[in-house]
Design an enzyme around this catalytic site. Sequence first.
Site, PDB file in Angstrom:
ATOM      1  CG  HIS A   1       2.900   0.581 -13.051  1.00  0.00           C
ATOM      2  ND1 HIS A   1       2.928   1.542 -11.830  1.00  0.00           N
ATOM      3  CD2 HIS A   1       1.982   1.136 -13.717  1.00  0.00           C
ATOM      4  CE1 HIS A   1       2.018   2.463 -12.168  1.00  0.00           C
ATOM      5  NE2 HIS A   1       1.421   2.311 -13.229  1.00  0.00           N
TER       6      HIS A   1
ATOM      7  CD  GLU B   1       5.711  -0.136 -10.142  1.00  0.00           C
ATOM      8  OE1 GLU B   1       4.897  -0.529  -9.669  1.00  0.00           O
ATOM      9  OE2 GLU B   1       6.007   1.084 -10.713  1.00  0.00           O
TER      10      GLU B   1
ATOM     11  CG  HIS C   1       2.420   0.088  -7.691  1.00  0.00           C
ATOM     12  ND1 HIS C   1       2.044   0.224  -9.019  1.00  0.00           N
ATOM     13  CD2 HIS C   1       0.746  -0.212  -7.203  1.00  0.00           C
ATOM     14  CE1 HIS C   1       0.507   0.260  -9.310  1.00  0.00           C
ATOM     15  NE2 HIS C   1       0.263  -0.217  -8.105  1.00  0.00           N
TER      16      HIS C   1
ATOM     17  CE1 TYR D   1      -6.748  13.806  -6.984  1.00  0.00           C
ATOM     18  CE2 TYR D   1      -5.133  14.656  -8.610  1.00  0.00           C
ATOM     19  CZ  TYR D   1      -5.925  14.866  -7.347  1.00  0.00           C
ATOM     20  OH  TYR D   1      -5.640  15.843  -6.626  1.00  0.00           O
TER      21      TYR D   1
ATOM     22  CD  GLU E   1       4.746   3.152  -5.201  1.00  0.00           C
ATOM     23  OE1 GLU E   1       5.475   2.466  -5.722  1.00  0.00           O
ATOM     24  OE2 GLU E   1       3.733   3.710  -5.779  1.00  0.00           O
TER      25      GLU E   1
END
Length: 396
Positions: free
Chosen positions: A162, A165, A307, A347, A366
């Site tokens: 991402h 991120e 992430h 998902y 995370e």
Amino acid sequence: MKITVRLGDSLWYYSQLFNIPVILIETSNPGINALQIQVGQEIKIPGYLRENYTIEPNDTFWTLAIENNIPLDLIELMNSTIDSSQLQVGQTIYLPRRVTEFVIDDIANYTYERMVTDINKLLSIYPFIMKRSIGSSVMGKDITELQIGAGPTEVHLNGSFHANEWITTPIIMRFINEYALSLTNGLPINDLATLPMYQATLFSAVPMVNPDGVNLVIQGASAAGDYSNSVLAINQQSQDFSGWKANINGVDLNNQFPALWEIEADRKPTIPQPRDFPGTAPLTEPEAIAMANLAEERNFRRMNAFHTQGKVIFWGFEGLEPPESAEIVNEYERVSGYTPIQYVDSYAGYKDWFIQEFRRPGFTVELGEGVNPLPIEQFQEIYEDSLGIMLANLYL
């Protein structure tokens, strides 16, 4: 640093002379027969730089060895074409400098170009780090994999799926730097010896899966080149791309994998967006295709995706994760303080697909808490929290 082989030299001797494990010298010189090195061959010595020194009055190789606390033969090896009995004031010779500091120290606004520069620095000092391109982004940037290790167990870590991120990339790069420093200086990390990890494990890292998106978040629409008009349209003409997670096409790369992709497609946006659009089908984007191909080509025992947001570790998918996943995530929790979460209503992620396809442990970690992009002031705290996970990935 390169040296030239003399009569009677061996890699074992270089290991003693430079105080570097012989396996690091061997893996820094792939293709060379370690038992039959030839006079005149160039050998790369990891963990050192070659520095110029200008001869001053009364200098000899002997006095320089004493003053710099280095073996006399090391100086002679690095200056094999120079007559040490005929040194002249003002003459330039070479002295070795062991690298003991971080190369990667500027991690603010960590663009693709900055990562490439840092990778090149690492490779020049630590040639046992292997680099290869696993594919290209939409805009043609290399998606780079780095490999470190000589063992049979392959493990993987990636960052910046991402765009906003992107702090995950310098986290991974700093770890690679610290790992290399530890190996070449014989220093533990968190009281753990790293050479056994190197000998047992092959560590694979893709520090920046989404380079186009990262540059867009950090540099704005100008970084999108020919795609600037389209990203501005997707972003509703806003020049603020801090909320952008997708690749340059407006596709969320971590919703691109054929692991119940249809569920995400039914409830997510149906056109390109700064985030959450899973594409018109699984694996339409070159970055996602490259990551899928990487896993299919290799034999990763486990996969970790970094992430940001929440200090949690997602580790299950539809009951397909193997029993060892629970043991691993418990160790991750112990060393990081992050909370394991087995199942979540999400998902089509890389972790989901990896578990589904290979029935091996996969983890989405995370990092940190706050608003993405996480402020760079959190870097040290995040790094310290995640360091234990990255090390555990090597020793489990």
